[in-house]
Design a protein around this motif. Structure first.
Motif, PDB file in Angstrom:
ATOM      1  N   GLY A 271       0.561  -1.304   0.283  1.00 40.96           N
ATOM      2  CA  GLY A 271      -0.200   0.502  -0.159  1.00 40.96           C
ATOM      3  C   GLY A 271       0.717   1.577   0.435  1.00 40.96           C
ATOM      4  N   VAL A 272       1.651   1.077   0.622  1.00 43.47           N
ATOM      5  CA  VAL A 272       2.888   1.936   0.374  1.00 43.47           C
ATOM      6  C   VAL A 272       3.607   2.453  -0.222  1.00 43.47           C
ATOM      7  CG1 VAL A 272       4.755   3.536   1.993  1.00 43.47           C
ATOM      8  CG2 VAL A 272       3.020   2.498   3.636  1.00 43.47           C
ATOM      9  N   LEU A 273       4.138   1.780  -0.944  1.00 45.19           N
ATOM     10  CA  LEU A 273       4.468   1.577  -2.225  1.00 45.19           C
ATOM     11  C   LEU A 273       3.783   2.098  -3.555  1.00 45.19           C
ATOM     12  CD1 LEU A 273       6.766  -1.415  -2.842  1.00 45.19           C
ATOM     13  CD2 LEU A 273       7.368   0.803  -2.073  1.00 45.19           C
ATOM     14  N   THR A 274       2.175   1.685  -3.710  1.00 39.28           N
ATOM     15  CA  THR A 274       1.791   1.939  -4.349  1.00 39.28           C
ATOM     16  C   THR A 274       1.527   3.381  -3.972  1.00 39.28           C
ATOM     17  OG1 THR A 274       0.453   0.103  -4.524  1.00 39.28           O
ATOM     18  CG2 THR A 274      -1.232   1.346  -5.209  1.00 39.28           C
ATOM     19  N   LEU A 275       1.139   4.069  -2.981  1.00 39.52           N
ATOM     20  CA  LEU A 275       1.103   5.157  -2.754  1.00 39.52           C
ATOM     21  C   LEU A 275       1.877   6.361  -3.648  1.00 39.52           C
ATOM     22  CD1 LEU A 275      -0.810   5.644   0.992  1.00 39.52           C
ATOM     23  CD2 LEU A 275      -1.749   5.888  -1.774  1.00 39.52           C
ATOM     24  N   LEU A 276       3.027   5.943  -2.870  1.00 41.84           N
ATOM     25  CA  LEU A 276       4.939   7.009  -3.373  1.00 41.84           C
ATOM     26  C   LEU A 276       4.218   6.823  -5.036  1.00 41.84           C
ATOM     27  CD1 LEU A 276       7.183   5.158  -0.958  1.00 41.84           C
ATOM     28  CD2 LEU A 276       5.953   7.555  -1.100  1.00 41.84           C
TER      29      LEU A 276
END
Length: 200
Positions: free
Chosen positions: A138-143
């Motif tokens: 999820g964090v990588l997707t947001l970045l």
């Protein structure tokens, strides 16, 4: 449009492979993907923009908001039928930044990512490793979405600036053509006046 078709087709193919032993879920998934494609096709004016004051570039049109609202609902339903529908994020994230301003677009992407991660968790074991891996995803997707959104907004801004420049050039060319016609008419009148004077 080609990217949308390719993404939906890939999601449908992957779903058919993964859900071949569960006909009910497969038919539900294909129906949702069909509705998603129809919603994209039939929502009018989703990529249009409406001018608003002296903003950096025009605000997005209401058609885009209508499309994204329906697409969000269909995406949520599809991911909870089969988490592999998260592949649709490849088109939905760019659409958010194309149809919304940057901050609302990022909020929408957070919502899409949360729905996707929630669907993944609902089909997974709630152990530490699964939660950690999905949280990292999820964090990588947001970045990635933040970088992509900045890039898309930069392209849109440059496009509006180019469009304004082209419009100004067209207006200047029209004015020059009008001035040239007037100058030609004046020169012709002067020539005729001189010929009449000489004849007299």
């Amino acid at each position: 449009h080609a990217g949308f078709v390719a993404t939906v087709a890939a999601t449908a193919t992957w779903s058919a492979v993964e859900l071949r032993h569960d006909p009910t879920r497969l038919l539900t998934m294909l129906a949702l993907l069909g509705c998603f494609a129809l919603w994209y096709l039939l929502t009018p004016r989703k990529f249009e923009s409406a001018p608003e004051g002296n903003c950096k570039f025009p605000s997005k049109h209401r058609g885009g908001l209508i499309y994204l609202a329906g697409a969000f609902c269909l995406f949520a339903a599809a991911t909870f039928v089969y988490p592999g529908a998260g592949f649709l994020l490849f088109v939905l994230i760019p659409h958010c930044f194309m149809m919304l301003r940057q901050r609302p677009a990022f909020v929408a992407v957070i919502g899409l990512t949360a729905v996707n991660v929630g669907a993944q968790l609902s089909y997974s074991r709630f152990d530490a490793a699964t939660v950690a891996s999905l949280s990292l995803f999820g964090v990588l997707t947001l970045l990635l979405a933040l970088l992509l959104g900045g890039y898309i907004n930069k392209i849109i801004e440059q496009s509006y600036l180019r469009a304004a420049l082209i419009e100004e050039l067209e207006r200047t060319r029209t004015e020059l053509a009008q001035m040239s016609r007037e100058a030609g008419a004046l020169a012709e009148r002067e020539r005729l006046a001189q010929e009449i004077h000489d004849a007299l």
